[in-house]
Design an enzyme around this catalytic site. Structure first.
Site, PDB file in Angstrom:
ATOM      1  N   GLU A  94      41.700  -6.530  14.408  1.00 36.62           N
ATOM      2  CA  GLU A  94      43.029  -6.792  13.859  1.00 36.62           C
ATOM      3  C   GLU A  94      44.083  -5.967  14.607  1.00 36.62           C
ATOM      4  O   GLU A  94      43.811  -4.860  15.058  1.00 36.62           O
ATOM      5  CB  GLU A  94      43.059  -6.449  12.368  1.00 36.62           C
ATOM      6  N   CYS A 107      50.496  -1.704  16.556  1.00 34.55           N
ATOM      7  CA  CYS A 107      49.330  -0.868  16.268  1.00 34.55           C
ATOM      8  C   CYS A 107      48.090  -1.619  16.760  1.00 34.55           C
ATOM      9  O   CYS A 107      47.769  -2.686  16.233  1.00 34.55           O
ATOM     10  CB  CYS A 107      49.270  -0.611  14.761  1.00 34.55           C
ATOM     11  N   CYS A 114      34.162   1.263  13.753  1.00 32.47           N
ATOM     12  CA  CYS A 114      34.302   2.665  14.168  1.00 32.47           C
ATOM     13  C   CYS A 114      33.056   3.429  13.760  1.00 32.47           C
ATOM     14  O   CYS A 114      32.502   3.198  12.685  1.00 32.47           O
ATOM     15  CB  CYS A 114      35.540   3.294  13.530  1.00 32.47           C
ATOM     16  N   CYS A 118      34.843   7.839   8.481  1.00 34.54           N
ATOM     17  CA  CYS A 118      35.748   8.493   7.527  1.00 34.54           C
ATOM     18  C   CYS A 118      35.725   7.687   6.221  1.00 34.54           C
ATOM     19  O   CYS A 118      35.866   6.456   6.253  1.00 34.54           O
ATOM     20  CB  CYS A 118      37.162   8.583   8.096  1.00 34.54           C
ATOM     21  N   CYS A 121      38.549   5.093   5.019  1.00 31.58           N
ATOM     22  CA  CYS A 121      39.062   4.146   6.005  1.00 31.58           C
ATOM     23  C   CYS A 121      38.207   2.872   6.028  1.00 31.58           C
ATOM     24  O   CYS A 121      36.977   2.944   6.145  1.00 31.58           O
ATOM     25  CB  CYS A 121      39.050   4.824   7.370  1.00 31.58           C
ATOM     26  N   CYS A 338      47.715   1.768   7.401  1.00 30.89           N
ATOM     27  CA  CYS A 338      46.790   2.688   8.065  1.00 30.89           C
ATOM     28  C   CYS A 338      45.456   2.682   7.339  1.00 30.89           C
ATOM     29  O   CYS A 338      45.407   2.825   6.123  1.00 30.89           O
ATOM     30  CB  CYS A 338      47.307   4.120   7.984  1.00 30.89           C
TER      31      CYS A 338
HETATM   32  N1  SAH Z   1      40.588   6.679  14.720  1.00 31.52           N
HETATM   33  C1  SAH Z   1      41.873   7.236  14.861  1.00 31.52           C
HETATM   34  C2  SAH Z   1      42.967   6.202  14.820  1.00 31.52           C
HETATM   35  C3  SAH Z   1      42.848   5.082  13.840  1.00 31.52           C
HETATM   36  S1  SAH Z   1      43.055   5.506  12.145  1.00 31.52           S
HETATM   37  C4  SAH Z   1      42.109   8.311  13.833  1.00 31.52           C
HETATM   38  O1  SAH Z   1      41.331   8.410  12.890  1.00 31.52           O
HETATM   39  O2  SAH Z   1      43.050   9.073  14.003  1.00 31.52           O
HETATM   40  C5  SAH Z   1      44.826   5.754  12.030  1.00 31.52           C
HETATM   41  C6  SAH Z   1      45.249   6.742  10.956  1.00 31.52           C
HETATM   42  O3  SAH Z   1      45.059   6.198   9.651  1.00 31.52           O
HETATM   43  C7  SAH Z   1      44.475   8.064  10.965  1.00 31.52           C
HETATM   44  O4  SAH Z   1      45.343   9.145  10.818  1.00 31.52           O
HETATM   45  C8  SAH Z   1      43.594   7.929   9.753  1.00 31.52           C
HETATM   46  O5  SAH Z   1      43.158   9.159   9.264  1.00 31.52           O
HETATM   47  C9  SAH Z   1      44.499   7.183   8.818  1.00 31.52           C
HETATM   48  N2  SAH Z   1      43.850   6.525   7.688  1.00 31.52           N
HETATM   49  C10 SAH Z   1      42.601   6.041   7.612  1.00 31.52           C
HETATM   50  N3  SAH Z   1      42.373   5.490   6.399  1.00 31.52           N
HETATM   51  C11 SAH Z   1      43.524   5.634   5.699  1.00 31.52           C
HETATM   52  C12 SAH Z   1      43.931   5.245   4.393  1.00 31.52           C
HETATM   53  N4  SAH Z   1      43.115   4.589   3.565  1.00 31.52           N
HETATM   54  N5  SAH Z   1      45.191   5.565   4.006  1.00 31.52           N
HETATM   55  C13 SAH Z   1      46.044   6.198   4.834  1.00 31.52           C
HETATM   56  N6  SAH Z   1      45.716   6.570   6.097  1.00 31.52           N
HETATM   57  C14 SAH Z   1      44.472   6.298   6.512  1.00 31.52           C
HETATM   58 FE1  SF4 Z   2      37.485   5.681  12.663  1.00 31.38          FE
HETATM   59 FE2  SF4 Z   2      38.941   5.127  10.512  1.00 31.38          FE
HETATM   60 FE3  SF4 Z   2      38.030   7.611  10.919  1.00 31.38          FE
HETATM   61 FE4  SF4 Z   2      39.966   6.643  12.494  1.00 31.38          FE
HETATM   62  S1  SF4 Z   2      40.092   7.026  10.288  1.00 31.38           S
HETATM   63  S2  SF4 Z   2      38.121   7.756  13.130  1.00 31.38           S
HETATM   64  S3  SF4 Z   2      39.354   4.462  12.584  1.00 31.38           S
HETATM   65  S4  SF4 Z   2      36.758   5.794  10.564  1.00 31.38           S
END
Ligand code: SAH
Ligand code: SF4
Length: 355
Positions: A94, A107, A114, A118, A121, A338
């Protein structure tokens, strides 16, 4: 699967070499490059600057498209658009366009899924599928550049914050920026790109050495290791102290400011005391903090912080001398915020759009 090489996977030098091997002069490669990245052509037939025989040869030798637009959704406020693309091997990614007054920020995804896991996410919840090639990352930008060009507009900023961890696919992510940076082509300044990383220290060190103009953002979200490891498992390998140390080295070596991202989760990391601890950790570092109230995902029960808590967190950080902005949540109605990107079927997306 398409077995022809994908033209957006190559830089100008490689394309020049390829054409030379066909006995074609290098100025033709420049014309090809300009067609691809200035005119935004993506069909050999469009390359009116090139002789017909060469257009035919290019079409035989290269594939000009790898992303298939499956469906695009528009948020109700009309400011955010998200596209689901299918890749030739069946993977799905996406890409999100956010319109602001003066900016069109894109974006983009660097991986299908991934590996970092996390917990909050949606991309992390789905797991890792594969790295995208540089051409597959580049094509996301060109797709939207074409749409915007129809309205006389441009992509003004690109954030590598979609699906995937850009530093886990370092070469392709940076090759993408180099390709779009090229003055004879897309000519987008490196300063207009931001890479966001979960904190892969060896890659941060490599990036530091390369002294690029690209902006760097670190997803921090917690200041104690137990809490951060519970949310971001990679923290077990790269703990906070080492991460912050790597950030200091980055700022000192490059002279650039660094950004920290902090998703505010109710009663988890949103107290004023927490803001003070964060300020303590960042003391002396040329940095900026971006806070964003947590976006909802299927696999995580946490809630976003209340408006009052968000404001108090920001106020406390500011009082401690750390500059902080609250990122406006965008495109939540189409699951384009995000951390909300994931592989979905068009039917699932339609359901989201209609709900
Ligand atoms: N993998 C990279 C970039 C993609 S995620 C990273 O983790 O930085 C982009 C941003 O969205 C990151 O700062 C991540 O921590 C944040 N993010 C992930 N899940 C989220 C959520 N449910 N609500 C708000 N931010 C979130
Ligand atoms: Fe991967 Fe989502 Fe963690 Fe970014 S926030 S490193 S996209 S799992």
């Amino acid at each position: 699967m398409n077995s022809k090489p994908f033209i957006y996977d190559f830089d100008l030098e490689q394309l020049t070499g390829q054409m030379k091997s066909w006995g074609i002069e290098s100025y033709r490669a420049k014309q090809l490059w300009s067609g691809l990245y200035r005119e935004l052509w993506n069909d050999p037939a469009q390359f009116s600057t090139l002789p017909t025989a060469l257009r035919k040869k290019l079409g035989e030798e290269f594939s000009f498209s790898s992303l298939k637009e499956e469906i695009s959704l528009h948020s109700k406020d009309g400011q955010t658009t998200k596209t689901l693309f299918n890749l030739p091997d069946g993977q799905a990614i996406e890409t999100v366009l956010m319109r602001y007054e003066q900016r069109n920020t894109l974006c983009i995804s660097t991986q299908a899924g991934c590996a970092m896991g996390c917990v909050f996410c949606a991309t992390g919840q789905m797991g890792f599928r594969r790295n995208l090639s540089s051409g597959e990352i580049v094509e996301q930008v060109l797709f939207y550049a074409r749409h915007l060009a129809e309205k006389g507009q441009k992509v003004t900023n690109v954030v590598l914050m979609g699906m995937g961890e850009p530093f886990h696919n370092y070469d392709a992510s940076l090759a993408t920026i180099d390709r779009l940076n090229h003055p004879d082509g897309f000519n987008m300044s490196a300063r207009r790109f931001t890479i966001s990383t979960v904190g892969l220290i060896p890659a941060i060190k490599r990036f530091t050495k390369e002294k690029r103009q690209v902006n760097l953002a670190i997803s921090l979200h917690a200041t104690d290791d137990a809490k951060r490891s519970a949310m971001l498992p990679i923290n077990q390998r790269y703990p906070i102290k080492d991460l912050i140390q790597a950030c200091h080295e980055y700022v000192e070596h490059t002279g650039r400011r660094i950004t920290f991202e902090w998703a505010l989760i109710q009663d988890v990391n949103d107290s004023s005391e927490q803001a003070r601890q964060l300020a303590e950790h960042l003391r002396g570092l040329n940095c900026h903090v971006n806070v964003i109230p947590l976006n909802p995902t299927k696999g995580f029960p946490g809630k976003k912080s209340t408006r009052e808590r968000v404001a108090a967190f920001q106020a406390e950080l500011t009082a401690q001398g750390i500059s902080c902005t609250v990122r406006v949540r965008r495109g939540i109605d189409i699951a384009a915020g995000c951390g909300q990107l994931a592989e979905r079927t068009p039917a699932e997306l339609n359901e989201i759009a209609e709900s």
